[in-house]
Design a protein around this motif. Structure first.
Motif, short mmCIF file in Angstrom:
data_model
loop_
_atom_site.label_atom_id
_atom_site.label_comp_id
_atom_site.label_asym_id
_atom_site.label_seq_id
_atom_site.Cartn_x
_atom_site.Cartn_y
_atom_site.Cartn_z
N ALA A 60 0.81 -1.10 -0.02
CA ALA A 60 0.14 0.17 0.16
C ALA A 60 0.90 1.23 0.15
N TYR A 61 1.99 1.17 0.88
CA TYR A 61 2.97 2.35 0.69
C TYR A 61 3.41 2.58 -0.48
N LYS A 62 3.86 1.52 -1.22
CA LYS A 62 4.46 1.71 -2.31
C LYS A 62 3.64 2.34 -3.21
N PHE A 63 2.33 1.67 -3.36
CA PHE A 63 1.37 2.37 -4.31
C PHE A 63 1.13 3.74 -3.92
N ALA A 64 1.06 4.24 -2.77
CA ALA A 64 0.58 5.63 -2.56
C ALA A 64 1.78 6.44 -2.96
N MET A 65 3.14 6.06 -2.89
CA MET A 65 4.12 6.60 -3.32
C MET A 65 4.19 7.04 -4.84
N LYS A 66 3.78 6.01 -5.56
CA LYS A 66 3.69 5.91 -7.08
C LYS A 66 2.65 6.79 -7.35
N MET A 67 1.33 6.87 -6.87
CA MET A 67 0.44 7.72 -6.90
C MET A 67 0.81 9.06 -6.79
N PRO A 78 10.04 20.33 -1.59
CA PRO A 78 10.75 19.18 -2.32
C PRO A 78 9.89 18.20 -3.02
N ALA A 79 10.05 17.93 -4.34
CA ALA A 79 9.21 17.23 -5.13
C ALA A 79 9.67 15.65 -4.56
N LEU A 80 8.68 14.58 -4.78
CA LEU A 80 8.98 13.26 -4.67
C LEU A 80 9.88 12.85 -5.75
N PRO A 81 11.03 12.40 -5.37
CA PRO A 81 11.94 11.65 -6.56
C PRO A 81 11.17 10.73 -7.34
N GLY A 82 11.36 10.64 -8.53
CA GLY A 82 10.86 9.55 -9.45
C GLY A 82 11.08 8.11 -9.15
N GLU A 83 12.46 8.15 -8.79
CA GLU A 83 12.81 6.91 -8.26
C GLU A 83 12.90 6.76 -6.71
N THR A 84 12.25 5.55 -6.09
CA THR A 84 12.10 5.52 -4.68
C THR A 84 13.54 5.17 -4.06
N PHE A 85 13.51 5.17 -2.79
CA PHE A 85 14.72 4.49 -2.03
C PHE A 85 14.71 2.79 -2.46
N ARG A 86 13.31 2.37 -2.19
CA ARG A 86 13.29 0.99 -2.60
C ARG A 86 13.67 0.69 -3.79
N ASP A 87 13.32 1.52 -4.68
CA ASP A 87 13.67 1.10 -6.40
C ASP A 87 15.34 0.98 -6.71
N ARG A 88 15.80 1.85 -5.69
CA ARG A 88 17.44 1.98 -5.89
C ARG A 88 17.87 0.95 -5.00
N TRP A 89 17.07 0.27 -3.96
CA TRP A 89 17.91 -0.53 -3.16
C TRP A 89 17.67 -1.98 -3.93
N GLN A 92 1.71 14.49 -8.54
CA GLN A 92 2.35 15.69 -8.23
C GLN A 92 3.10 16.44 -9.58
N LYS A 93 3.09 15.76 -10.64
CA LYS A 93 3.63 16.05 -12.00
C LYS A 93 3.34 17.54 -12.33
N PRO A 94 2.20 17.89 -12.41
CA PRO A 94 1.78 19.44 -12.93
C PRO A 94 2.21 20.37 -12.01
N PHE A 95 2.65 20.12 -10.91
CA PHE A 95 3.01 20.99 -10.08
C PHE A 95 4.50 21.25 -9.89
N VAL A 96 5.28 20.29 -10.29
CA VAL A 96 6.61 20.48 -10.06
C VAL A 96 7.59 21.22 -11.03
N THR A 97 8.38 22.30 -10.58
CA THR A 97 9.27 23.02 -11.31
C THR A 97 10.67 22.84 -10.57
N ASN A 98 11.66 22.27 -11.51
CA ASN A 98 13.02 22.12 -11.27
C ASN A 98 13.13 21.33 -9.94
N GLY A 99 12.26 20.22 -9.69
CA GLY A 99 12.62 19.39 -8.61
C GLY A 99 11.75 20.09 -7.28
#
Ligand code: SF4
Length: 469
Positions: free
Chosen positions: A416-423, A454-465, A428-435
């Motif tokens: 659920a956490y992963k899904f929420a972060m993805k959503m 600060p915008a959420l990064p496209g790649e999460t910690f879990r993805d990088r891990w 957030q995309k329409p609101f993000v400018t330069n991070g």
């Protein structure tokens, strides 16, 4: 900025943040006070050892308060003074009014006293037809402006010279120049007459010395000396914690207080009132009353967690370093005691965790207040403890409680956490400018109105891990 104690902290803070003139005046003043303090502490040397000694004295005094208060009362009475233990603000006002009525007083002069602000003395005097005149320059300015203090040491810190000149010009009926000599000369001219004709003098008390029954006043303008020596009747009002056992202890606290407050080695005047006037003396009060105010302090004394807030010596150093005070100003606290220490003691003195308990959130918990305190009160710990107590008492807003409950659930369920972060990342995309999200939708706009998120990064910690695996 308008003084609006009826508003919630959030709205008062918003008003404060929008008052650019007030913020500029405060930031300039607190920068100067803080750097003066740092210099004075360094010049003294062993600052931390002095603070440790101050803490020891305050702790010992507060832990033995009943003993020292009894000793103080006995010694004041021996010197011919009257002592009144007053449990509440209303009773304190009544005692002052009774004394004034007994002497048929038409006018009282006051030197700076935060505790008289705490008990709302001036409106009570005026209601009884007694003119109350503030003689501390800053308090006089605020009395003319109809405003409460916004700092415990520099009450008119939020005003600039132009605003003060405008106030004085209205009283004078002609323009008063805004340079310091003109402003002080004008106030002096008005106040001299008041000193000479007042029936009663009212002061606060920086420290009462139990050993001798003395009241000590620390000022820079000499108005306390005139207040205590010209009227025939003198009333000093002290919070019951403003006491030291001996003059040796007073010496330590008088080493810490002016340095922490203004960076001075000693204030211009340190007055010690010991007794009423002798028959062969020309000045000094003939009758002296000491009011010792409880007004919620006993409750704090019984509270193991918050008792140490009574150690405060009202130096104002915690105001000067607080990043929140700098931005919102003293009136946003809506209490006579603002800043970090006011945020701790106001809900406790008023026994109100609901409305006044909000003040515990007027802090970034950066701990600058605790580091600056000359008697080592751990203010940020107390603010956090107050938040806990308020949450346990059930005063957390519904939305906040729901948000944290949801957050807890997401943390418990990885999918659920992963899904929420993805959503959130997609949403957030329409609101993000330069991070950064520079203008978010409500309720995020509460944040982005004054700073970027600060915008959420496209790649999460879990993805990088997972990639690293
Ligand atoms: S809490 Fe400490 S720093 Fe703040 S006013 Fe009191 S003594 Fe000064």
């Amino acid at each position: 900025m308008e003084h609006r104690p009826d508003l919630h902290l959030r709205d008062r803070a918003r008003n404060g943040v929008q008052d650019t003139q007030m913020r500029q005046a405060i930031q300039k003043a607190v920068d100067r006070l803080s750097s003066n303090k740092a210099k004075a502490a360094q010049e003294l040397g062993n600052w931390d050892a002095w603070r440790e000694q101050g803490k020891r004295i305050r702790k010992h005094t507060i832990e033995n308060l009943d003993y020292y208060l009894a000793q103080l009362a006995e010694n004041v009475r021996k010197s011919g003074g009257f002592v009144h233990f007053v449990p509440t603000a209303a009773e304190a006002r009544q005692v002052v009014l009774d004394i004034c009525k007994k002497h048929n007083a038409k006018m009282v002069i006051k030197s700076k006293s935060m505790v008289s602000e705490e008990i709302h003395l001036n409106p009570a005097l005026e209601h009884a037809g007694i003119e109350a005149v503030e003689t501390d320059l800053a308090e006089y300015i605020l009395q003319l402006a109809g405003e409460p203090p916004s700092h415990i040491i520099v009450p008119a810190i939020h005003k600039n010279r132009r605003q003060i000149a405008e106030l004085f010009s209205k009283v004078a009926g002609h323009p008063v120049e805004s340079d310091t000599p003109s402003l002080t000369a004008f106030a002096r001219k008005i106040l001299r007459k008041k000193f000479l004709t007042a029936d009663v003098g009212i002061t606060g008390c920086n420290f009462a010395v139990a050993q001798t029954g003395s009241v000590t006043l620390v000022t820079n303008e000499g108005n306390a000396r005139l207040t205590t020596s010209l009227p025939k009747v003198l009333i000093s009002i002290m919070g019951m914690e403003r006491i030291v056992p001996t003059f040796e202890d007073l010496e330590v606290l008088l080493t810490l207080l002016p340095r922490s407050a203004t960076g001075q080695k000693l204030t211009s005047y340190v007055s010690v009132i010991n007794k009423t006037r002798n028959v062969d003396e020309k000045d000094g009060a003939k009758e002296f009353h000491l009011l010792i105010l409880d007004n919620g302090r006993s409750r704090m004394l019984e509270d193991d967690e918050f008792r140490q807030a009574l150690h405060c010596i009202r130096c104002g150093a915690c105001f000067n370093v607080c990043p929140v005070y700098r931005q919102i100003g003293g009136h946003a606290y809506a209490s006579v005691y603002g800043g970090p220490i006011g945020s701790v003691i106001t809900p406790l003195l008023l026994n109100d965790l609901d409305f006044w308990g909000e003040l515990a959130y007027a802090s970034s918990l950066c701990a600058a207040c605790s580091s600056s305190c000359p008697v080592k009160i751990p203010l940020h710990d107390l603010l956090l403890a107050l938040r806990h107590r308020r949450a346990e008492a059930g005063y957390t807003p519904f939305l906040e409680k729901t948000a944290f409950n949801l957050w807890r659930r997401f943390f418990k369920l990885p999918a659920a956490y992963k899904f929420a972060m993805k959503m959130a990342s997609i949403g957030q995309k329409p609101f993000v400018t330069n991070g950064f999200i520079k203008a978010g939708p409500p309720p995020l706009s509460n944040w982005t109105n004054s700073r970027y998120f600060p915008a959420l990064p496209g790649e999460t910690f879990r993805d990088r891990w997972r990639e690293k695996q």
